[in-house]
Design a protein around this motif. Sequence first.
Motif, PDB file in Angstrom:
ATOM      1  N   VAL A 105      78.933  84.433  44.941  1.00  0.00           N
ATOM      2  CA  VAL A 105      77.407  85.446  44.674  1.00  0.00           C
ATOM      3  C   VAL A 105      78.215  86.236  43.603  1.00  0.00           C
ATOM      4  CG1 VAL A 105      76.649  87.563  45.782  1.00  0.00           C
ATOM      5  CG2 VAL A 105      77.214  85.848  46.909  1.00  0.00           C
ATOM      6  N   ASN A 108      74.102  91.880  43.509  1.00  0.00           N
ATOM      7  CA  ASN A 108      73.482  91.950  44.461  1.00  0.00           C
ATOM      8  C   ASN A 108      72.931  93.602  44.331  1.00  0.00           C
ATOM      9  OD1 ASN A 108      74.804  94.287  45.969  1.00  0.00           O
ATOM     10  ND2 ASN A 108      76.802  92.069  45.729  1.00  0.00           N
ATOM     11  N   PHE A 119      69.873  89.003  45.863  1.00  0.00           N
ATOM     12  CA  PHE A 119      71.726  88.804  45.331  1.00  0.00           C
ATOM     13  C   PHE A 119      71.362  87.271  45.105  1.00  0.00           C
ATOM     14  CE2 PHE A 119      72.390  87.327  50.406  1.00  0.00           C
ATOM     15  CZ  PHE A 119      72.844  86.591  49.842  1.00  0.00           C
TER      16      PHE A 119
END
Length: 162
Positions: A105, A108, A119
């Motif tokens: 990730v 976000n 995200f």
Amino acid sequence: DRTVMKRPAVTPVEEMPELVRRLLDEWQDGFPLVPEPWAEIADRLGTTGETLLAEVRRLHEAGTVSRVGPVFRPHTVGTSTLAAMAVPPERMEEVVALVNAHPEVNHNYEREHELNLWFVVTARDRQRLEEVLTSIWRESGIEVLDLPMLAHYHIDLGFRLK
């Protein structure tokens, strides 16, 4: 919309030390692809590599700079997707921490919408990307909507302080 992460104290540009202003303004792109990039940047900024790296660490620890690294055109190195979740407001911080625990990730943000946490996930291949999305779903108990890119658009992610 707001970014859901540690928020740095905002320092007005004019109050930043000149070295920091120049570093942030001049090196958002064109990062030197040489064995000692920090030494080259330091030399161009008229400082030492040690001083420059100390400033970069300070900016990172303060949350002013979250990441130093390349940005690749989507799907040229691995694959990526935009994902969204409908997170109950009272669980937002918990779920954000869970999402952020995945190194795939890269950023976000919270939105004012039923799907309130968005995200981007980047992985080596589609199989790993799906594993990450499934893991987030299992860990949170909240469905993760996968929104793969259908068309490519170039967006310059840099911004000038001057």
